[in-house]
Design a protein around this motif. Structure first.
Motif, short mmCIF file in Angstrom:
data_model
loop_
_atom_site.label_atom_id
_atom_site.label_comp_id
_atom_site.label_asym_id
_atom_site.label_seq_id
_atom_site.Cartn_x
_atom_site.Cartn_y
_atom_site.Cartn_z
N PRO A 265 0.80 -1.23 0.00
CA PRO A 265 0.00 0.00 0.00
C PRO A 265 0.83 1.28 0.00
O PRO A 265 0.39 2.29 -0.55
N ARG A 268 1.49 2.01 -3.55
CA ARG A 268 0.25 2.41 -4.22
C ARG A 268 -0.08 3.87 -3.90
O ARG A 268 -0.41 4.66 -4.79
N VAL A 269 0.01 4.24 -2.62
CA VAL A 269 -0.28 5.61 -2.21
C VAL A 269 0.70 6.58 -2.86
O VAL A 269 0.33 7.68 -3.30
N VAL A 272 -0.34 7.17 -6.43
CA VAL A 272 -1.57 7.97 -6.53
C VAL A 272 -1.28 9.44 -6.29
O VAL A 272 -1.85 10.32 -6.95
N LEU A 372 -5.64 3.15 -11.40
CA LEU A 372 -5.51 3.94 -10.18
C LEU A 372 -6.43 5.16 -10.17
O LEU A 372 -6.84 5.62 -9.10
N PRO A 376 -8.31 3.78 -6.70
CA PRO A 376 -7.06 4.16 -6.02
C PRO A 376 -6.75 3.33 -4.79
O PRO A 376 -5.60 3.31 -4.33
N GLU A 377 -7.76 2.67 -4.23
CA GLU A 377 -7.56 1.81 -3.06
C GLU A 377 -7.99 0.40 -3.40
O GLU A 377 -9.13 0.16 -3.79
N PHE A 378 -7.09 -0.56 -3.24
CA PHE A 378 -7.43 -1.96 -3.45
C PHE A 378 -6.38 -2.81 -2.76
O PHE A 378 -5.27 -2.37 -2.47
N GLU A 379 -6.74 -4.05 -2.48
CA GLU A 379 -5.84 -4.98 -1.81
C GLU A 379 -6.16 -6.40 -2.26
O GLU A 379 -7.22 -6.66 -2.85
N PHE A 403 -12.00 -3.88 -3.34
CA PHE A 403 -11.83 -2.43 -3.24
C PHE A 403 -13.17 -1.79 -2.88
O PHE A 403 -14.24 -2.39 -3.08
N ARG A 407 -17.29 5.45 -4.73
CA ARG A 407 -16.49 6.66 -4.50
C ARG A 407 -16.23 7.39 -5.81
O ARG A 407 -16.23 6.80 -6.85
#
Length: 407
Positions: A265, A268-269, A272, A372, A376-379, A403, A407
């Motif tokens: 993460p 990933r952040v 982004v 993304l 933008p948020e996934f796991e 995710f 949003r």
């Protein structure tokens, strides 16, 4: 004893590695480290007809550049395919990758205009639209397979466009490519896929003779060699190469990158929120998750990394292993998203360096950008559900992710 245990046992008895073994495919880096730590860092296996595996950057570069000693003209498969099982492409194979100069030179030159930076720029809007459409298909579900639902759907359609094939037929490519590369050790399955692929391309050529277009198949048909039309066996080989080499390699790079972002993460952040890191990150994805290993055949008795090899031996250009050489890359087994010095070999080196590197970089960049932007948020849904394929091309086959929605 299970079938997997049987395979692993056979691998240990036959030598140092099995490119198709589940443990090796899942994480080959510990094997490469162990091989490099030896007095002779060139590993060997008797499996699939036997091969040598150099693991140091310098040794791989030297062998890959010496095309006269280590030829591509006798096949580049990581397994030995008996001559009587050469398949529907015959001895001509798939130039330019299965050729040396002079055949290599002009067949490679044919591809370069379609793979130039200017040409690739013109494909970007189509690629971006495709990626957005794919994401829209699962964004509201809150879960997807980042490999099967997304990564594997992009290169087949872009390559299909370059060949002038309708997008709805691109789905057929996935099965053929997997059978040819991922299941190359299953000779019967591999030959069946090659036969079906050549039949498909032959059908497409017949159409282009009547309805020429602005695509690679039409270009090949209009090409003359020494005043004569380009032989059809070479056209089929070059078209097959464009499809096979341009799909699994790139979808593996995209899938590996999404796997990494789902499981890291902090990276990933960073991607982004920091657009400046993107060029460095793309190169680090390519280095760290390099998918492709190619083979060469020794034309004479020679040495690789101080290890003697004999005429006819198969030597694997282990570009992924070279990209983890700690003598060249600081903290080589760490993914460093802003790594500045990164002379990786993901696209090979020498005369056979990937002609489609511009296209691959564009597809990887656009695929990650559009994912993304939308997600933008996934796991990972479950790390144990992630599966990998190995052999000629290593990459994830299934990467289930979850995710937030709405949003």
């Amino acid at each position: 004893m299970t079938a997997m245990e049987d395979t692993a046992t056979a691998s240990k008895e036959a030598g140092d590695y099995d490119l198709f073994d589940e443990d090796f495919v899942g994480d080959p880096a510990p094997y490469w480290r162990e091989f490099r730590s030896r007095e002779c860092p060139v590993a060997h296996s008797d499996m699939y007809g036997g091969s040598w595996l150099p693991t140091r950057y310098a040794d791989v570069v030297a062998a890959a550049r010496d095309w006269e000693t280590f030829t591509s003209s006798r096949g580049v498969s990581v397994i030995r395919v008996p001559p009587n099982e050469a398949g529907p492409l015959g001895n001509s194979g798939a130039p330019p990758i299965t050729a040396d100069p002079p055949l290599h030179s002009w067949t490679r030159k044919l591809l370069l205009p379609a793979m130039s930076p200017q040409a690739v720029d013109s494909y970007e809007p189509r690629t971006r639209e495709l990626c957005r459409r794919l994401v829209e298909g699962f964004r509201d579900a809150g879960r997807a397979d980042a490999a099967a639902d997304y990564a594997q759907q992009i290169p087949v359609r872009i390559i299909g466009f370059l060949l002038g094939v309708p997008e709805e037929r691109s789905d057929e490519f996935v099965g053929w490519v997997r059978s040819i590369l991922e299941f190359a050790h299953d000779i019967e399955r591999r030959q069946k896929a090659l036969t079906e692929l050549v039949a498909f391309l032959t059908e497409q050529l017949e159409d282009r003779r009547v309805n020429p277009g602005d695509d690679l198949l039409s270009l090949f048909l209009s090409t003359e060699v020494d005043g004569e039309p380009m032989p059809e066996n070479l056209i089929l080989g070059e078209a097959a190469l464009t499809l096979v080499a341009g799909t699994d390699t790139t979808w593996s790079a995209i899938g590996s990158s999404l796997y990494h972002l789902a499981s890291h993460p902090e990276d990933r952040v960073r991607m982004v929120n920091d657009p400046d890191v993107w060029p460095l990150a793309i190169e680090e994805f390519l280095r760290f998750y390099s998918p492709v290993t190619m083979a060469r055949i020794a034309t004479r008795d020679a040495e690789v990394g101080g290890c003697p090899v004999h005429e006819g031996d198969r030597v694997l250009m282990a570009f992924p292993a070279a990209n983890r050489d700690e003598e060249v890359f600081e903290r080589a087994d760490e993914f460093i998203i802003d790594r500045a010095r990164n002379r990786h070999l993901a696209f090979g080196v020498g005369i056979h360096r990937c002609a489609g590197s511009n296209l691959a970089r564009m597809e990887l960049t656009v695929a990650l950008e559009e994912w993304l932007k939308a997600i933008p948020e996934f796991e990972l849904e479950d790390p144990d559900k992630v599966t990998w394929a190995g052999g000629q091309v290593r990459g994830p086959r299934s990467v289930p992710v979850v995710f937030p929605v709405g949003r």
